[in-house]
Design an enzyme around this catalytic site. Sequence first.
Site, PDB file in Angstrom:
ATOM      1  N   LYS A 134     -12.161  -0.204   0.140  1.00 22.78           N
ATOM      2  CA  LYS A 134     -11.366   0.521  -0.858  1.00 22.78           C
ATOM      3  C   LYS A 134     -12.129   0.534  -2.190  1.00 22.78           C
ATOM      4  O   LYS A 134     -13.016   1.353  -2.362  1.00 22.78           O
ATOM      5  CB  LYS A 134      -9.969  -0.086  -0.948  1.00 22.78           C
ATOM      6  CG  LYS A 134      -9.260  -0.039   0.423  1.00 22.78           C
ATOM      7  CD  LYS A 134      -7.835  -0.471   0.352  1.00 22.78           C
ATOM      8  CE  LYS A 134      -7.244  -0.796   1.716  1.00 22.78           C
ATOM      9  NZ  LYS A 134      -7.232   0.281   2.674  1.00 22.78           N
ATOM     10  N   SER A 185       0.796  -1.224   0.000  1.00 21.96           N
ATOM     11  CA  SER A 185       0.000   0.000   0.000  1.00 21.96           C
ATOM     12  C   SER A 185       0.829   1.275   0.000  1.00 21.96           C
ATOM     13  O   SER A 185       0.350   2.325  -0.398  1.00 21.96           O
ATOM     14  CB  SER A 185      -0.962   0.003   1.193  1.00 21.96           C
ATOM     15  OG  SER A 185      -0.245  -0.160   2.402  1.00 21.96           O
ATOM     16  N   HIS A 189      -5.537  -3.973  -1.672  1.00 24.69           N
ATOM     17  CA  HIS A 189      -5.384  -2.971  -2.742  1.00 24.69           C
ATOM     18  C   HIS A 189      -5.410  -3.599  -4.132  1.00 24.69           C
ATOM     19  O   HIS A 189      -5.155  -2.909  -5.116  1.00 24.69           O
ATOM     20  CB  HIS A 189      -4.081  -2.180  -2.552  1.00 24.69           C
ATOM     21  CG  HIS A 189      -4.142  -1.224  -1.415  1.00 24.69           C
ATOM     22  ND1 HIS A 189      -4.654   0.051  -1.531  1.00 24.69           N
ATOM     23  CD2 HIS A 189      -3.791  -1.361  -0.114  1.00 24.69           C
ATOM     24  CE1 HIS A 189      -4.589   0.669  -0.367  1.00 24.69           C
ATOM     25  NE2 HIS A 189      -4.074  -0.176   0.517  1.00 24.69           N
TER      26      HIS A 189
HETATM   27  N1  PMP Z   1      -4.633  -4.780   4.568  1.00 25.09           N
HETATM   28  C1  PMP Z   1      -4.022  -3.859   3.808  1.00 25.09           C
HETATM   29  C2  PMP Z   1      -2.902  -4.278   2.926  1.00 25.09           C
HETATM   30  C3  PMP Z   1      -4.452  -2.523   3.839  1.00 25.09           C
HETATM   31  O1  PMP Z   1      -3.854  -1.603   3.101  1.00 25.09           O
HETATM   32  C4  PMP Z   1      -5.527  -2.172   4.682  1.00 25.09           C
HETATM   33  C5  PMP Z   1      -6.059  -0.744   4.766  1.00 25.09           C
HETATM   34  N2  PMP Z   1      -5.176   0.244   4.936  1.00 25.09           N
HETATM   35  C6  PMP Z   1      -6.106  -3.157   5.454  1.00 25.09           C
HETATM   36  C7  PMP Z   1      -5.656  -4.449   5.375  1.00 25.09           C
HETATM   37  C8  PMP Z   1      -7.226  -2.837   6.391  1.00 25.09           C
HETATM   38  O2  PMP Z   1      -8.421  -2.686   5.680  1.00 25.09           O
HETATM   39  P1  PMP Z   1      -9.668  -2.005   6.389  1.00 25.09           P
HETATM   40  O3  PMP Z   1      -9.550  -0.539   6.157  1.00 25.09           O
HETATM   41  O4  PMP Z   1     -10.834  -2.625   5.703  1.00 25.09           O
HETATM   42  O5  PMP Z   1      -9.609  -2.348   7.830  1.00 25.09           O
END
Ligand code: PMP
Length: 395
Positions: free
Chosen positions: A242, A183, A211
Amino acid sequence: MSTKTQWIDDELHSLKEQGLYNTVRTLDSPQGAWLVVDGRKALNFCSNNYLGLANHPRLAQAANDAIAKYGIGPAAVRTIAGTMSLHVELERRLAAFKGVPSAISFQSGFTANLATIPALVGKDDVIFSDELNHASIIDGSRLAGAKIVRYAHCDANNLREVIANERKIGFRRALIITDGVFSMDGDVAPLPEIYAVARENDYLLMVDDAHGEGVLGRGGRGIVDHFDLHGQVDVEIGTLSKAFGVVGGCVAGNEKIVEWLRQRGRPFLFSSAMTVPDVAACLAALDLLEASTELVDRLWENARYFKAEMKRLGFDTGLSTTPITPIILGEAPLAQQFSRRLFDEGVFAMAIGFPTVPKGKARIRVMISAAHARDDLDRGLEAFAKVGKELSVIR
Ligand code: PMP
């Protein structure tokens, strides 16, 4: 006078001095290409709203219709108060979309990781984890109590080496975990190579596709589809916050693992489910994704254009091969100053520093969306060029 919280003052002061203090801006508009941020209209380069679904009329309508029929809250955890047919339907549809036998929903992607990792491994086991994996994977791994062995970022050969070392020591089970799309850098895990290592050793393989969903693969079916690895990856973690534009988490995989998570995934057993409007909106998002690839195609067109233009201007966009576009600046105070100046120019793009990214690798992270029109991207490029020259980042 009590001094028991003096350490918090000291820590906060230190964060401010290092340019690492998070200031959260307030939004007064729905998500979209443009936002009202702290009372000012600004171009949105921050959200993970990849496909522009966060304020899509079809999702909003579906949420409203579902509220009229089912109300809002699930009122208790599913094992205690039963599960709504809507949630069952969402899980069936998510499994079909991802091309897996089974899926289970969670409250968020974060809780999906917290549920899954401790359900699969424990204190006699080892987790082989990419060194840049997301915080929720790190926290889930710590919660599991297993030994965490990091391997070099996206390096299947190093993964082999660390496995060989651990085998000398000995352990019960092993789980290999990687982010799909990283990310902060926007690079993609070499999943076929990592899968080859998992297969050689007969270890469980888990990928966090937060992502990649709605972004990679045919019509946004994710990283497993992108690499045509259907049936090979044991666990796919997903988020509905997302590309899906809502909030929620998902684990997709084989029936046995999903059944086990319904028995032993603690956020499933001890925390209430997604709300009714969230679930209904996700079902509407799936309808849109299954009906057409138009939004995914537009996202990639926008991402390619923006990244090529930023490179032409002389910015360092790092390793990204996806719509996540980091603009590497170096020190955190420079990144913060850059972000503030962009905001003066009507562009909302946040600075990201340590501990989210390594020290000396502070950046502005631009999130491209299908919601952006070409004019929006050009407006953003103009602002980056102006501020970049002013702060001597580019010539
Ligand atoms: N895994 C990854 C790789 C992420 O980038 C994110 C969000 N930043 C999450 C999990 C967590 O997702 P959520 O916002 O649905 O809790």
